[in-house]
Design an enzyme around this catalytic site. Structure first.
Site, PDB file in Angstrom:
ATOM      1  N   LYS A   1      15.026  -7.015   3.912  1.00  0.00           N
ATOM      2  CA  LYS A   1      15.374  -5.985   4.906  1.00  0.00           C
ATOM      3  C   LYS A   1      16.761  -6.177   5.539  1.00  0.00           C
ATOM      4  O   LYS A   1      17.393  -5.198   5.915  1.00  0.00           O
ATOM      5  CB  LYS A   1      14.309  -5.933   6.012  1.00  0.00           C
ATOM      6  CG  LYS A   1      13.010  -5.261   5.566  1.00  0.00           C
ATOM      7  CD  LYS A   1      12.018  -5.139   6.713  1.00  0.00           C
ATOM      8  CE  LYS A   1      10.724  -4.528   6.236  1.00  0.00           C
ATOM      9  NZ  LYS A   1       9.716  -4.402   7.292  1.00  0.00           N
TER      10      LYS A   1
ATOM     11  N   LEU B   1       0.836  -1.211   0.000  1.00  0.00           N
ATOM     12  CA  LEU B   1       0.000   0.000   0.000  1.00  0.00           C
ATOM     13  C   LEU B   1       0.866   1.256   0.000  1.00  0.00           C
ATOM     14  O   LEU B   1       0.351   2.369  -0.011  1.00  0.00           O
ATOM     15  CB  LEU B   1      -0.895  -0.010   1.246  1.00  0.00           C
ATOM     16  CG  LEU B   1      -1.808  -1.236   1.351  1.00  0.00           C
ATOM     17  CD1 LEU B   1      -2.572  -1.222   2.663  1.00  0.00           C
ATOM     18  CD2 LEU B   1      -2.774  -1.296   0.178  1.00  0.00           C
TER      19      LEU B   1
ATOM     20  N   ARG C   1       7.273 -20.043  16.905  1.00  0.00           N
ATOM     21  CA  ARG C   1       7.303 -21.461  16.517  1.00  0.00           C
ATOM     22  C   ARG C   1       8.729 -21.977  16.478  1.00  0.00           C
ATOM     23  O   ARG C   1       9.052 -22.983  17.090  1.00  0.00           O
ATOM     24  CB  ARG C   1       6.738 -21.584  15.087  1.00  0.00           C
ATOM     25  CG  ARG C   1       5.309 -21.947  14.987  1.00  0.00           C
ATOM     26  CD  ARG C   1       4.897 -22.142  13.555  1.00  0.00           C
ATOM     27  NE  ARG C   1       5.673 -21.406  12.547  1.00  0.00           N
ATOM     28  CZ  ARG C   1       5.305 -21.227  11.309  1.00  0.00           C
ATOM     29  NH1 ARG C   1       4.158 -21.740  10.893  1.00  0.00           N
ATOM     30  NH2 ARG C   1       6.039 -20.568  10.458  1.00  0.00           N
TER      31      ARG C   1
ATOM     32  N   ASP D   1      10.724   1.346  10.844  1.00  0.00           N
ATOM     33  CA  ASP D   1       9.757   0.463  11.530  1.00  0.00           C
ATOM     34  C   ASP D   1       9.833   0.669  13.047  1.00  0.00           C
ATOM     35  O   ASP D   1       8.837   0.483  13.747  1.00  0.00           O
ATOM     36  CB  ASP D   1      10.055  -1.015  11.219  1.00  0.00           C
ATOM     37  CG  ASP D   1       9.591  -1.422   9.823  1.00  0.00           C
ATOM     38  OD1 ASP D   1       8.667  -0.783   9.289  1.00  0.00           O
ATOM     39  OD2 ASP D   1      10.165  -2.389   9.273  1.00  0.00           O
TER      40      ASP D   1
ATOM     41  N   ALA E   1       9.233 -13.813  15.777  1.00  0.00           N
ATOM     42  CA  ALA E   1      10.653 -13.478  15.931  1.00  0.00           C
ATOM     43  C   ALA E   1      11.280 -13.234  14.565  1.00  0.00           C
ATOM     44  O   ALA E   1      12.457 -13.513  14.340  1.00  0.00           O
ATOM     45  CB  ALA E   1      11.371 -14.599  16.672  1.00  0.00           C
TER      46      ALA E   1
HETATM   47  P1  NDP Z   1       8.950 -12.689   8.661  1.00  0.00           P
HETATM   48  O1  NDP Z   1       8.709 -13.603   7.528  1.00  0.00           O
HETATM   49  O2  NDP Z   1      10.324 -12.179   8.925  1.00  0.00           O
HETATM   50  O3  NDP Z   1       8.450 -13.406  10.031  1.00  0.00           O
HETATM   51  C1  NDP Z   1       7.219 -14.088  10.093  1.00  0.00           C
HETATM   52  C2  NDP Z   1       6.926 -14.473  11.539  1.00  0.00           C
HETATM   53  O4  NDP Z   1       5.604 -15.065  11.574  1.00  0.00           O
HETATM   54  C3  NDP Z   1       7.882 -15.518  12.117  1.00  0.00           C
HETATM   55  O5  NDP Z   1       8.058 -15.281  13.485  1.00  0.00           O
HETATM   56  C4  NDP Z   1       7.095 -16.836  11.883  1.00  0.00           C
HETATM   57  O6  NDP Z   1       7.434 -17.863  12.788  1.00  0.00           O
HETATM   58  C5  NDP Z   1       5.692 -16.361  12.184  1.00  0.00           C
HETATM   59  N1  NDP Z   1       4.635 -17.214  11.615  1.00  0.00           N
HETATM   60  C6  NDP Z   1       4.235 -17.274  10.314  1.00  0.00           C
HETATM   61  N2  NDP Z   1       3.206 -18.139  10.186  1.00  0.00           N
HETATM   62  C7  NDP Z   1       2.953 -18.624  11.436  1.00  0.00           C
HETATM   63  C8  NDP Z   1       2.010 -19.550  11.955  1.00  0.00           C
HETATM   64  N3  NDP Z   1       1.116 -20.154  11.167  1.00  0.00           N
HETATM   65  N4  NDP Z   1       2.011 -19.820  13.281  1.00  0.00           N
HETATM   66  C9  NDP Z   1       2.916 -19.207  14.113  1.00  0.00           C
HETATM   67  N5  NDP Z   1       3.831 -18.303  13.669  1.00  0.00           N
HETATM   68  C10 NDP Z   1       3.853 -18.033  12.354  1.00  0.00           C
HETATM   69  O7  NDP Z   1       7.918 -11.485   8.445  1.00  0.00           O
HETATM   70  P2  NDP Z   1       7.941 -10.016   9.089  1.00  0.00           P
HETATM   71  O8  NDP Z   1       8.438 -10.125  10.486  1.00  0.00           O
HETATM   72  O9  NDP Z   1       8.628  -9.065   8.199  1.00  0.00           O
HETATM   73  O10 NDP Z   1       6.376  -9.646   9.054  1.00  0.00           O
HETATM   74  C11 NDP Z   1       5.445 -10.265   9.910  1.00  0.00           C
HETATM   75  C12 NDP Z   1       4.080  -9.634   9.698  1.00  0.00           C
HETATM   76  O11 NDP Z   1       4.096  -8.274  10.073  1.00  0.00           O
HETATM   77  C13 NDP Z   1       3.608  -9.662   8.238  1.00  0.00           C
HETATM   78  O12 NDP Z   1       2.237  -9.995   8.233  1.00  0.00           O
HETATM   79  C14 NDP Z   1       3.779  -8.234   7.769  1.00  0.00           C
HETATM   80  O13 NDP Z   1       2.812  -7.871   6.789  1.00  0.00           O
HETATM   81  C15 NDP Z   1       3.543  -7.461   9.056  1.00  0.00           C
HETATM   82  N6  NDP Z   1       4.256  -6.173   9.059  1.00  0.00           N
HETATM   83  C16 NDP Z   1       3.537  -5.034   9.295  1.00  0.00           C
HETATM   84  C17 NDP Z   1       4.154  -3.812   9.314  1.00  0.00           C
HETATM   85  C18 NDP Z   1       3.351  -2.574   9.547  1.00  0.00           C
HETATM   86  O14 NDP Z   1       3.852  -1.485   9.243  1.00  0.00           O
HETATM   87  N7  NDP Z   1       2.149  -2.669  10.094  1.00  0.00           N
HETATM   88  C19 NDP Z   1       5.619  -3.672   9.107  1.00  0.00           C
HETATM   89  C20 NDP Z   1       6.297  -4.943   8.911  1.00  0.00           C
HETATM   90  C21 NDP Z   1       5.619  -6.138   8.884  1.00  0.00           C
HETATM   91  P3  NDP Z   1       8.670 -18.863  12.480  1.00  0.00           P
HETATM   92  O15 NDP Z   1       9.907 -18.083  12.758  1.00  0.00           O
HETATM   93  O16 NDP Z   1       8.462 -19.966  13.452  1.00  0.00           O
HETATM   94  O17 NDP Z   1       8.523 -19.283  11.045  1.00  0.00           O
END
Ligand code: NDP
Length: 284
Positions: free
Chosen positions: A72, A22, A158, A108, A132
């Site tokens: 990132k 967006l 997880r 962020d 994480a």
């Molecule tokens: P990453 O891919 O780096 O991390 C994803 C995280 O989600 C990991 O901790 C992963 O766990 C966990 N995860 C994914 N699926 C599951 C599940 N089914 N059950 C449990 N844990 C799960 O992504 P980001 O950290 O960059 O982004 C995370 C979210 O935050 C996204 O949805 C993104 O759109 C949102 N976001 C929003 C922002 C905003 O400005 N509002 C800014 C940045 C991000 P594991 O390590 O165990 O795989």
């Protein structure tokens, strides 16, 4: 020369996937509100093409860009300078081209914390952080700036190795951090003053990992997932009579900070918010 328009500047966002972003709408609305001769576009950049994409952005003398999943951390290697926020988060989401020098920032951190500061949130509490990944890293950096005696951060993820690694990063930043299994989140949530969802759960309307029975009345629940604007976690929080903090607020603030780095002008947050909420609709 009087009356002559400033030369056009191009900004962009790189990531993969990128079609959901967006940021182009929000930033173009801001440029146009201030009458700036600037355009913001998106580029899908698969991970193996990151280096050559950065080379191309240098070749076209892009004025600045945002960076999203999955670049990132990897992008830092191809930049000339990092500011303190990028070093602290170990990740970059904003790059400014200063006369050919590509400098990386992390907006962020401020994007996450501003909505809590605005609500005068008291950080002397237990914070339960779900996730994480990259966003959670910036959140840990943000929380470390607000740490007070008595504050504790519990990271539920997880992948335990990632949770432990992030708890270590938080410890190095002076936070009292611990890692727990994702399934144990509901053991901590009833005592948490702040629950933050930094996983991608909710993006596809998945059910919340924490239900209203495990959320303290009067606590704060912050879901950084912004689409849908009211996730199931926030619905559960509403039912538990907690205070809600919406993911779009972080999105807006990190974008506003990036705009200010690029232009040196105060970001027209009202215009940017209107653009975002025009897509989402005002939360009720
Ligand atoms: P990453 O891919 O780096 O991390 C994803 C995280 O989600 C990991 O901790 C992963 O766990 C966990 N995860 C994914 N699926 C599951 C599940 N089914 N059950 C449990 N844990 C799960 O992504 P980001 O950290 O960059 O982004 C995370 C979210 O935050 C996204 O949805 C993104 O759109 C949102 N976001 C929003 C922002 C905003 O400005 N509002 C800014 C940045 C991000 P594991 O390590 O165990 O795989």
């Amino acid at each position: 020369m009087v009356g002559e328009r400033a030369p056009a500047k191009t900004y962009c966002i790189i990531g993969d996937p990128i079609s959901h972003s967006l940021s182009p709408g929000m930033q173009n609305a801001a440029f146009s509100a201030l009458g700036l001769n600037c355009t913001y576009i998106s580029f899908r950049v698969p991970a193996p093409e990151l280096k050559e994409s950065i080379d191309s952005l240098r070749a076209i003398n892009v004025a600045g860009f945002n960076v999203t999943i999955p670049h990132k951390v990897a992008v830092m290697e191809y930049l000339d300078e990092l500011d303190a926020t990028a070093k602290k988060a170990g990740a970059v989401n904003t790059v400014n081209n200063i006369e050919g020098i590509f400098k990386g920032y992390n907006t962020d951190i401020a994007g996450f914390i501003e909505p809590l500061r605005r609500r005068k949130f008291d950080f002397c509490t237990t914070v339960l952080l779900l996730g994480a990944g990259g966003a959670a890293r910036a959140i840990i950096a943000a929380l470390s700036e607000e740490k007070t005696t008595g504050s504790r951060v519990v990271i539920a993820n997880r992948d335990q190795a990632k949770a432990k690694e992030l708890a270590k990063v938080g410890g190095n930043l002076g936070l009292q951090c611990e890692a727990i299994a994702f399934e144990d989140a509901t053991k901590v949530s009833p005592e948490a003053g702040l629950i933050v969802n930094a996983t991608s759960i909710g993006l596809d309307n998945e059910p919340s990992p924490i239900d209203s029975d495990h959320i303290k009345k009067g606590s704060f629940v912050y879901d950084i997932v912004y689409r849908p604007v009211v996730t199931d976690l926030l619905e559960q929080a509403k039912f538990a009579q907690a205070h809600l903090v919406y993911g779009y607020e972080m999105l807006l603030e990190q974008g506003a900070k990036a705009f200010e780095i690029w232009t040196g002008l105060p970001a027209p947050r009202d215009v940017m918010k209107k653009n975002l909420l025009g897509i989402f609709g005002e939360p009720t």
